[in-house]
Every structure is written in structure tokens, then in C-alpha cells.
Design a protein around this motif. Structure first.
Motif, PDB file in Angstrom:
ATOM      1  N   PHE A   1     -24.985  40.764-116.213  1.00 45.86           N
ATOM      2  CA  PHE A   1     -24.034  41.746-115.552  1.00 45.86           C
ATOM      3  C   PHE A   1     -24.234  41.449-114.052  1.00 45.86           C
ATOM      4  N   THR A   2     -23.450  41.271-113.121  1.00 43.52           N
ATOM      5  CA  THR A   2     -23.619  40.786-111.758  1.00 43.52           C
ATOM      6  C   THR A   2     -22.588  41.737-110.881  1.00 43.52           C
ATOM      7  N   VAL A   3     -22.981  42.395-109.989  1.00 44.37           N
ATOM      8  CA  VAL A   3     -22.287  43.351-109.132  1.00 44.37           C
ATOM      9  C   VAL A   3     -22.079  42.567-108.027  1.00 44.37           C
ATOM     10  N   ASP A   4     -21.004  42.832-107.117  1.00 44.34           N
ATOM     11  CA  ASP A   4     -20.495  42.374-105.941  1.00 44.34           C
ATOM     12  C   ASP A   4     -20.758  42.891-104.361  1.00 44.34           C
ATOM     13  N   VAL A   5     -21.267  44.236-104.932  1.00 41.75           N
ATOM     14  CA  VAL A   5     -21.180  45.051-103.590  1.00 41.75           C
ATOM     15  C   VAL A   5     -22.847  45.694-103.384  1.00 41.75           C
TER      16      VAL A   5
ATOM     17  N   THR B   1     -27.432  40.158-126.920  1.00 40.77           N
ATOM     18  CA  THR B   1     -26.334  40.786-127.762  1.00 40.77           C
ATOM     19  C   THR B   1     -27.055  41.347-129.210  1.00 40.77           C
ATOM     20  N   ASP B   2     -26.689  42.334-129.587  1.00 40.66           N
ATOM     21  CA  ASP B   2     -27.318  42.787-130.931  1.00 40.66           C
ATOM     22  C   ASP B   2     -26.685  42.414-132.035  1.00 40.66           C
ATOM     23  N   ALA B   3     -27.044  42.827-133.145  1.00 43.39           N
ATOM     24  CA  ALA B   3     -26.441  42.029-134.624  1.00 43.39           C
ATOM     25  C   ALA B   3     -24.855  42.241-134.476  1.00 43.39           C
ATOM     26  N   THR B   4     -24.259  43.057-133.764  1.00 46.76           N
ATOM     27  CA  THR B   4     -22.730  42.984-133.805  1.00 46.76           C
ATOM     28  C   THR B   4     -21.933  42.310-132.699  1.00 46.76           C
ATOM     29  N   GLY B   5     -23.001  41.797-132.042  1.00 49.43           N
ATOM     30  CA  GLY B   5     -22.281  40.914-130.748  1.00 49.43           C
ATOM     31  C   GLY B   5     -22.277  41.538-129.466  1.00 49.43           C
ATOM     32  N   ARG B   6     -22.857  42.785-129.338  1.00 48.28           N
ATOM     33  CA  ARG B   6     -22.550  43.638-128.184  1.00 48.28           C
ATOM     34  C   ARG B   6     -23.730  43.674-127.518  1.00 48.28           C
ATOM     35  N   ALA B   7     -23.535  43.687-125.969  1.00 46.22           N
ATOM     36  CA  ALA B   7     -24.604  43.958-125.198  1.00 46.22           C
ATOM     37  C   ALA B   7     -24.136  44.958-123.989  1.00 46.22           C
ATOM     38  N   ARG B   8     -24.879  46.056-123.623  1.00 49.25           N
ATOM     39  CA  ARG B   8     -24.439  47.057-122.987  1.00 49.25           C
ATOM     40  C   ARG B   8     -25.452  47.395-121.724  1.00 49.25           C
ATOM     41  N   THR B   9     -24.687  47.810-120.569  1.00 45.14           N
ATOM     42  CA  THR B   9     -25.461  47.869-119.213  1.00 45.14           C
ATOM     43  C   THR B   9     -24.817  49.381-118.811  1.00 45.14           C
ATOM     44  N   THR B  10     -25.389  49.865-117.881  1.00 44.42           N
ATOM     45  CA  THR B  10     -24.876  51.023-116.901  1.00 44.42           C
ATOM     46  C   THR B  10     -24.556  50.236-115.550  1.00 44.42           C
ATOM     47  N   TRP B  11     -23.589  51.103-114.820  1.00 40.87           N
ATOM     48  CA  TRP B  11     -23.018  50.448-113.809  1.00 40.87           C
ATOM     49  C   TRP B  11     -23.047  51.746-112.562  1.00 40.87           C
ATOM     50  N   ARG B  12     -24.135  51.659-111.746  1.00 40.02           N
ATOM     51  CA  ARG B  12     -24.173  52.488-110.460  1.00 40.02           C
ATOM     52  C   ARG B  12     -23.275  51.679-109.356  1.00 40.02           C
ATOM     53  N   LEU B  13     -22.141  52.476-108.742  1.00 41.62           N
ATOM     54  CA  LEU B  13     -21.251  52.005-107.764  1.00 41.62           C
ATOM     55  C   LEU B  13     -21.987  51.834-106.449  1.00 41.62           C
ATOM     56  N   GLY B  14     -21.705  50.924-105.572  1.00 35.32           N
ATOM     57  CA  GLY B  14     -22.319  50.959-104.313  1.00 35.32           C
ATOM     58  C   GLY B  14     -21.717  51.791-103.506  1.00 35.32           C
ATOM     59  N   SER B  15     -22.331  52.405-102.260  1.00 31.08           N
ATOM     60  CA  SER B  15     -21.697  53.370-101.281  1.00 31.08           C
ATOM     61  C   SER B  15     -20.336  52.969-100.632  1.00 31.08           C
ATOM     62  N   THR B  16     -19.927  51.779-100.778  1.00 31.04           N
ATOM     63  CA  THR B  16     -18.610  51.270-100.419  1.00 31.04           C
ATOM     64  C   THR B  16     -17.638  51.869-101.062  1.00 31.04           C
ATOM     65  N   VAL B  17     -16.565  52.588-100.300  1.00 30.69           N
ATOM     66  CA  VAL B  17     -15.393  53.025-100.916  1.00 30.69           C
ATOM     67  C   VAL B  17     -14.445  51.788-101.109  1.00 30.69           C
ATOM     68  N   GLY B  18     -13.785  51.947-102.130  1.00 34.42           N
ATOM     69  CA  GLY B  18     -12.742  50.779-102.561  1.00 34.42           C
ATOM     70  C   GLY B  18     -13.152  50.034-103.914  1.00 34.42           C
ATOM     71  N   GLN B  19     -12.525  48.924-104.092  1.00 32.57           N
ATOM     72  CA  GLN B  19     -12.789  48.167-105.357  1.00 32.57           C
ATOM     73  C   GLN B  19     -14.119  47.523-105.392  1.00 32.57           C
ATOM     74  N   GLN B  20     -14.508  47.514-106.581  1.00 33.31           N
ATOM     75  CA  GLN B  20     -16.086  47.111-106.691  1.00 33.31           C
ATOM     76  C   GLN B  20     -15.705  46.356-108.097  1.00 33.31           C
TER      77      GLN B  20
ATOM     78  N   LEU C   1     -17.826  43.963-111.317  1.00 29.50           N
ATOM     79  CA  LEU C   1     -18.869  43.697-112.216  1.00 29.50           C
ATOM     80  C   LEU C   1     -18.414  42.418-112.994  1.00 29.50           C
ATOM     81  N   THR C   2     -19.412  41.066-113.010  1.00 32.63           N
ATOM     82  CA  THR C   2     -18.970  40.272-113.659  1.00 32.63           C
ATOM     83  C   THR C   2     -19.583  40.078-114.725  1.00 32.63           C
ATOM     84  N   ILE C   3     -19.228  39.747-115.894  1.00 33.85           N
ATOM     85  CA  ILE C   3     -20.004  39.641-117.354  1.00 33.85           C
ATOM     86  C   ILE C   3     -19.878  38.301-117.665  1.00 33.85           C
TER      87      ILE C   3
END
Length: 105
Positions: A40-44, A56-75, A77-79
């Protein structure tokens, strides 16, 4: 395929988005692929994904939380997934877009 939420996310700049971002890695028949490293890669500057990579777990899922940067606008996250382990990645990395809004005054 690599799947993830890609639309409709928003939050206050500099804060963590509610909930988790879940990526699903699946074989073409829809079965989840366990044990694949997902990045999981952020751009800001100041934005974070925690953890930045997960298997990934047994069901093929991986999880993360995302803290936005302080810049207002589109941000973004690349998976992404590194090819290997006997499977083929059918699509390029998935990009998730969130709108970082100014804090109410």
C-alpha cells in the motif's frame, strides 16, 4: 486480480479515514489467494498506510488503514502485488482516490 475500494472516500486532511482499506487478491475463478504480499503506497507527504505491506489471509484479503496527508484535495493510495508464486496478475496496480477536505472552522 487485485481489487479494492476505489471511489467515494473522503475525510479531513491529516486524519485517518474511518474503517480499513481491504484489498482482495483472487484467482480468475474468484477464489482468494492466501499468502501474497500486498503493498500500500501513498502519494502525499505526511500520508501513511499502516501497515505499508501485508500478506493476504486465507480468504485472499489484506488490510490497511489510511491516514490522509495535510494537503487538501485528492490523495491516492496504490495497491500493488508482486508477481510470483505461480500466479499471474491480470490487472495493473489499483489506485484508490480519497478527497482530503479542510477541517471545519
Amino acid at each position: 486480480a487485485v481489487e479494492g475500494p476505489t471511489l467515494g472516500l473522503s475525510g479531513i486532511a491529516g486524519t485517518e479515514l474511518p474503517g480499513v482499506i481491504t484489498a482482495a487478491v483472487r484467482f480468475s475463478n474468484g477464489t482468494g489467494v492466501a499468502g501474497v504480499e500486498v503493498t500500500f503506497t501513498v502519494d502525499v507527504p505526511g500520508a501513511t498506510a499502516t501497515p505499508a505491506s501485508a500478506r493476504t489471509d486465507a480468504t485472499g484479503r489484506a488490510r490497511t488503514t489510511w491516514r490522509l496527508g495535510s494537503t487538501v484535495g485528492q490523495q491516492r493510495l496504490t495497491i500493488s502485488v508482486k508477481p510470483g508464486g505461480g500466479f499471474y496478475i491480470a490487472n495493473p496496480p489499483v489506485t484508490v482516490v480519497a478527497l482530503a477536505e479542510a477541517a471545519p472552522s
